[in-house]
Design a protein around this motif. Structure first.
Motif, mmCIF file in Angstrom:
data_model
loop_
_atom_site.group_PDB
_atom_site.id
_atom_site.type_symbol
_atom_site.label_atom_id
_atom_site.label_comp_id
_atom_site.label_asym_id
_atom_site.label_seq_id
_atom_site.Cartn_x
_atom_site.Cartn_y
_atom_site.Cartn_z
ATOM 1 N N GLU A 71 0.802 -1.220 0.000
ATOM 2 C CA GLU A 71 0.000 0.000 0.000
ATOM 3 C C GLU A 71 0.838 1.276 0.000
ATOM 4 N N GLY A 72 1.844 1.365 0.812
ATOM 5 C CA GLY A 72 2.663 2.583 0.881
ATOM 6 C C GLY A 72 3.329 2.910 -0.443
ATOM 7 N N ASP A 73 3.916 1.906 -1.087
ATOM 8 C CA ASP A 73 4.564 2.135 -2.382
ATOM 9 C C ASP A 73 3.547 2.513 -3.452
ATOM 10 N N ILE A 74 2.385 1.882 -3.417
ATOM 11 C CA ILE A 74 1.340 2.194 -4.391
ATOM 12 C C ILE A 74 0.850 3.628 -4.193
ATOM 13 N N ILE A 75 0.629 4.027 -2.948
ATOM 14 C CA ILE A 75 0.200 5.402 -2.659
ATOM 15 C C ILE A 75 1.240 6.396 -3.161
ATOM 16 N N ASN A 76 2.508 6.132 -2.902
ATOM 17 C CA ASN A 76 3.567 7.038 -3.362
ATOM 18 C C ASN A 76 3.524 7.198 -4.876
ATOM 19 N N PHE A 77 3.413 6.080 -5.603
ATOM 20 C CA PHE A 77 3.376 6.158 -7.059
ATOM 21 C C PHE A 77 2.119 6.885 -7.538
ATOM 22 N N LEU A 78 0.962 6.562 -6.971
ATOM 23 C CA LEU A 78 -0.279 7.204 -7.403
ATOM 24 C C LEU A 78 -0.231 8.713 -7.184
ATOM 25 N N ASN A 79 0.348 9.163 -6.088
ATOM 26 C CA ASN A 79 0.487 10.600 -5.861
ATOM 27 C C ASN A 79 1.381 11.251 -6.904
ATOM 28 N N ILE A 80 2.458 10.583 -7.276
ATOM 29 C CA ILE A 80 3.350 11.095 -8.330
ATOM 30 C C ILE A 80 2.599 11.165 -9.659
ATOM 31 N N ALA A 81 1.865 10.082 -9.975
ATOM 32 C CA ALA A 81 1.123 10.038 -11.232
ATOM 33 C C ALA A 81 0.045 11.127 -11.275
ATOM 34 N N LEU A 82 -0.635 11.346 -10.167
ATOM 35 C CA LEU A 82 -1.635 12.413 -10.107
ATOM 36 C C LEU A 82 -0.982 13.790 -10.251
ATOM 37 N N ASP A 83 0.126 14.005 -9.549
ATOM 38 C CA ASP A 83 0.834 15.292 -9.631
ATOM 39 C C ASP A 83 1.327 15.576 -11.047
#
Length: 91
Positions: A71-83
């Motif tokens: 979950e933590g790694d997925i959240i980090n990537f999703l935030n980057i992708a959204l940004d």
């Protein structure tokens, strides 16, 4: 833009996830070019189909790879992708 955990994610308009045989990798295509993706990023983006929320994405990938704690790694990537504007969220 911040990740909204209960909103489904999908590729933003103008972006397309595609396997590039010549490069042996997934890329994210957009009108001005392409982004080369590592395997983890490609796996996450493949599940961002407009139907899956964060919880669905985590469950799908943890099941696929027979592991937990992603979950933590997925959240980090999703935030980057959204940004970066690669993903959008909506109901």
């Amino acid at each position: 833009m911040s990740l909204i955990i209960d909103q489904p994610l999908q590729l933003a308009t103008g972006y397309r996830l595609q396997w590039e045989e010549a490069q042996q990798m997934f890329v994210l295509l957009y009108p001005e070019g392409l982004i080369e993706l590592n395997q983890s990023s490609a796996e996450i983006l493949q599940v961002c189909d407009g139907n899956n929320t964060l919880a669905n994405i985590v469950q799908t990938l943890e099941t696929k790879f027979e592991t937990t704690g992603l979950e933590g790694d997925i959240i980090n990537f999703l935030n980057i992708a959204l940004d970066n504007g690669w993903l959008t969220q909506g109901a």
